[in-house]
Design a protein around this motif. Structure first.
Motif, PDB file in Angstrom:
ATOM      1  N   VAL A  63       0.842  -1.197   0.000  1.00  0.00           N
ATOM      2  CA  VAL A  63       0.000   0.000   0.000  1.00  0.00           C
ATOM      3  C   VAL A  63       0.879   1.250   0.000  1.00  0.00           C
ATOM      4  O   VAL A  63       0.678   2.183  -0.774  1.00  0.00           O
ATOM      5  CB  VAL A  63      -0.925  -0.005   1.241  1.00  0.00           C
ATOM      6  N   ALA A 230     -11.047   3.170  -7.627  1.00  0.00           N
ATOM      7  CA  ALA A 230     -10.826   2.600  -6.288  1.00  0.00           C
ATOM      8  C   ALA A 230     -10.330   1.161  -6.353  1.00  0.00           C
ATOM      9  O   ALA A 230     -10.598   0.370  -5.474  1.00  0.00           O
ATOM     10  CB  ALA A 230     -12.106   2.677  -5.443  1.00  0.00           C
ATOM     11  N   ARG A 231      -9.588   0.828  -7.420  1.00  0.00           N
ATOM     12  CA  ARG A 231      -9.157  -0.558  -7.545  1.00  0.00           C
ATOM     13  C   ARG A 231      -7.914  -0.868  -6.712  1.00  0.00           C
ATOM     14  O   ARG A 231      -7.599  -2.010  -6.471  1.00  0.00           O
ATOM     15  CB  ARG A 231      -8.911  -0.914  -9.006  1.00  0.00           C
ATOM     16  N   SER A 232      -7.176   0.170  -6.295  1.00  0.00           N
ATOM     17  CA  SER A 232      -6.025  -0.087  -5.437  1.00  0.00           C
ATOM     18  C   SER A 232      -6.225   0.635  -4.115  1.00  0.00           C
ATOM     19  O   SER A 232      -6.946   1.615  -4.049  1.00  0.00           O
ATOM     20  CB  SER A 232      -4.745   0.424  -6.071  1.00  0.00           C
ATOM     21  N   MET A 233      -5.562   0.140  -3.111  1.00  0.00           N
ATOM     22  CA  MET A 233      -5.674   0.762  -1.797  1.00  0.00           C
ATOM     23  C   MET A 233      -4.479   1.677  -1.574  1.00  0.00           C
ATOM     24  O   MET A 233      -3.340   1.306  -1.843  1.00  0.00           O
ATOM     25  CB  MET A 233      -5.729  -0.335  -0.744  1.00  0.00           C
ATOM     26  N   PHE A 238      -6.260   2.927   3.633  1.00  0.00           N
ATOM     27  CA  PHE A 238      -5.885   1.946   4.651  1.00  0.00           C
ATOM     28  C   PHE A 238      -6.187   2.490   6.047  1.00  0.00           C
ATOM     29  O   PHE A 238      -6.847   1.839   6.867  1.00  0.00           O
ATOM     30  CB  PHE A 238      -4.395   1.601   4.511  1.00  0.00           C
TER      31      PHE A 238
ATOM     32  N   PHE B 204     -14.770   0.092  -8.320  1.00  0.00           N
ATOM     33  CA  PHE B 204     -15.441  -0.149  -7.041  1.00  0.00           C
ATOM     34  C   PHE B 204     -16.177   1.131  -6.662  1.00  0.00           C
ATOM     35  O   PHE B 204     -15.557   2.190  -6.574  1.00  0.00           O
ATOM     36  CB  PHE B 204     -14.413  -0.458  -5.940  1.00  0.00           C
ATOM     37  N   LYS B 340      -7.385  -5.739  -2.667  1.00  0.00           N
ATOM     38  CA  LYS B 340      -7.181  -4.405  -3.236  1.00  0.00           C
ATOM     39  C   LYS B 340      -5.726  -4.101  -3.551  1.00  0.00           C
ATOM     40  O   LYS B 340      -5.444  -3.088  -4.196  1.00  0.00           O
ATOM     41  CB  LYS B 340      -7.719  -3.357  -2.259  1.00  0.00           C
TER      42      LYS B 340
END
Lengths: 286, 342
Positions: A63, A230-233, A238, B204, B340
């Protein structure tokens, strides 16, 4: 007498504001990061390093890595776009310069959230860009613009660009052009002039601008959410999930402290380089 | 010194002036009541409504947990939060005799596992999340199951909610498990199955999932029933399909926190909201399905027969309300983070 009382009042009230709304909450964050999670009372008053242990997980490092890359990419692109712009801006007649600077600042009057939604309207499959291109016959199928990495960078750079342009503008504005004339007289090539004279002299602006773009880019998560799908955090997501979804305040706090430390590190680098620019080298001559 | 006194009086005056009046403290989701309804309540009863809002259960929960006394009189948690707050004694049992209008509430929405016998809560608004499709690109007749989202032909065309519980409930149900499972092996299986769905996922979004559908960014995916109704005002091609494994249902419920200042006024306010004409006004203003059967019958024909908003009894039986998963939420979140960061 009156002036000093006013001075004390204005300094005092600002300090009080910062203490109440920044220092005290932050002390709590640091405190919570060393406590134990408790499902009933949120945190239990027992000292532990478990919060920090948990953020050393591969998931959190991923992340962080992704957040850092995104912020770094945004900074580099902003610099590459803003430097030539600021350079030409300085050389324009005063009247144009003022108008262009004003145009740079006007978007700030609108919330960045609304401006991000505006980008969605531009980029979406049936949005302005795709409709126009389909109408002109350049494309047959709508281009995939929204929810891509490119859209995320466009959004971040668009939002943060003024923070890069303004410090660069100030330091390029202060540049002593006689030095360049002198260098040219002595036979320096354009490349030499740029890398040996202009770049070192405007370094304080580059460092200030980069810091002002990099640090917010590290924390902004709604732009990647809206434009990237919003596909990655990111670190911001977090931390929010730790506080709100799982109620794991110690881990959320530990991640916040970690983020603050990264930011302090970059501010320290900024501090060092700006001090160097003031004490030694060409900076004084300019 | 005298100036200070004057300032103090000026500051305190409004407080003193209103202090005598009765006040009910209401804590609700943003945009979740018709402002006209509040005005009507104030005019009818002379009770002043002190209204504050929140945008997530978590924020509401955190605030209620911090306030030990003289807090809010009425709040509106979702199903799984009713359960959680009940377990932590943050809400008090309801005296049904003080809410005569409760008889209008749809019986098929009462007595659910999250609050047996509705001892602590009365449903306020409700809805489903099921499969949304754009019928211009996807034949609705071909879609019957959550598993259809995994079809490789929808690569980069699927929308999932940006919500750990919704996404996992969908994956769990597609394998025949409960969406409220606390079994970590089942949650892991759901995660492994979701990993295979990732190439299909374009976005999402749980704030307003209709937007990517209306923007032609996605053609199939999870969606709230109410969002389909709203989307249909712009585009009739967006359809809702209840999957054969059952939809996921949600409800927001009226509760009285343990720290309420004025329980009597809280009952008055809740009973007022259960009045059919008032429920109808709120439902028309907010756009979600009302839990009030009488109010539903008073709506116009197109709305009350819209299957996306008001599923029939068979769909209701097949679906499942979200309930609290306790500490298993940590397992969910762990796999959500892994999903994710892939």
């Amino acid at each position: 007498m009156v002036r000093s009382r006013f001075r004390n009042f204005s300094i005092g009230s600002t300090m009080l504001w910062i203490i109440i709304f920044v220092v005290v909450p932050y002390i709590f964050v640091v405190l919570f990061s060393f406590l134990e999670r408790d499902p009933v009372t949120t945190v239990a008053w027992r000292f532990t390093l478990a919060g920090y242990g948990e953020i050393l997980s591969p998931v959190f490092l991923k992340v962080c890595w992704y957040s850092l890359l995104l912020a770094l990419g945004t900074t580099v692109i902003s610099l590459l776009v803003a430097y030539p712009f600021a350079f030409f801006l300085v050389r324009l007649p005063e009247a144009y310069r003022r108008i262009l600077l004003l145009l740079m600042i006007i978007p700030f009057w609108t919330s960045s959230l609304i401006r991000t939604y505006a980008l969605v309207i531009l980029f979406k499959a049936n949005g302005i860009i795709n409709t126009f291109l389909l109408w002109t016959g350049v494309i047959d199928e709508p281009l995939n613009l929204l929810y891509t990495q490119t859209a995320v960078f466009v959004g971040l750079v668009y939002t943060l660009l003024p923070f890069m342009v303004l410090p660069l503008y100030t330091s390029i504005h202060k540049l002593d052009w006689r030095l360049i004339d002198a260098a040219r007289d002595l036979g320096a090539t354009s490349r030499h002039i740029f890398f040996r004279i202009i770049l070192p002299l405007t370094m304080p602006g580059i460092v200030a601008g980069s810091t002002m773009v990099f640090l917010p880019a590290l924390g902004l998560f709604y732009i990647p959410d809206f434009l990237g799908g919003a596909r990655s955090m990111l670190i911001g997501n977090f931390i929010k999930n730790q506080f709100l979804t799982t109620g794991n305040w110690p881990v959320g706090s530990a991640a916040s402290v970690f983020l603050t430390l990264i930011m302090c590190l970059f501010l320290y680098v900024y501090f060092l380089s700006s001090r160097k620019a003031h004490t030694g080298g060409m900076g004084d001559m300019a | 010194m005298r100036r200070l006194l004057v300032v103090l009086v000026l500051v305190l005056l409004p407080v003193l002036a209103f202090g005598a009046k009765q006040e009910v403290y209401v804590f609700n989701w943003t945009e979740y009541i018709d402002p006209g309804v509040i005005k009507q309540f104030e005019q009818e009863t002379g009770i002043k409504v002190r209204y504050s809002t929140y945008d997530s259960n978590e924020a509401m929960f955190a605030k209620l947990k911090l306030v030990k006394k003289a807090g809010y009189d009425v709040a509106f948690p979702s199903t799984y939060y009713v359960e959680r707050m009940r377990k932590l004694n943050l809400i008090q049992p309801l005296d049904k005799a003080k809410i005569p209008n409760m008889k209008h509430i749809n019986p098929s929405l009462l007595n659910k596992p999250y609050d047996p016998g509705n001892a602590y809560s009365i449903p306020y608004m409700w809805g489903s999340s099921a499969i949304g499709v754009n019928s211009k690109y996807v034949d609705p007749k071909g879609i019957t199951s959550w598993n259809d989202l995994w079809n490789p032909k929808y690569k980069g065309k699927v929308l999932l909610m940006d919500d750990v519980r919704e996404v996992f409930a969908m994956s769990l149900r597609s394998m025949g498990y409960s969406g409220n499972t606390t079994d970590s092996a089942q949650i892991r299986k759901a995660y492994e199955k979701l990993l295979k769905l990732r190439p299909n996922v374009k976005v999402f979004n749980s704030d307003s999932p209709r937007q990517p559908f209306l923007n032609n960014e996605v053609v199939i995916g999870q969606i709230w029933g109410g969002e389909v109704y709203q989307a249909n005002q712009e585009n009739r091609d967006i359809k809702l399909i209840y999957p054969k494994e059952g939809a996921i249902f949600w409800a927001d419920n009226m509760v009285i926190p343990g720290s309420a200042r004025n329980v009597g006024l809280a009952y008055k306010f809740i009973d007022f909201l259960c009045r059919p004409e008032v429920a109808k006004k709120n439902c028309e203003y907010i756009g979600y399905a009302t839990t009030n059967l009488k109010a539903q019958q008073m709506l116009d024909a197109r709305t009350k027969n819209h299957k996306a908003v008001y599923p029939d009894d068979a769909e209701m039986k097949r679906g499942e309300f979200q309930s609290d998963v306790g500490e298993a939420i940590m397992t969910y979140e762990k796999y959500w983070e892994m999903l994710k960061t892939q």
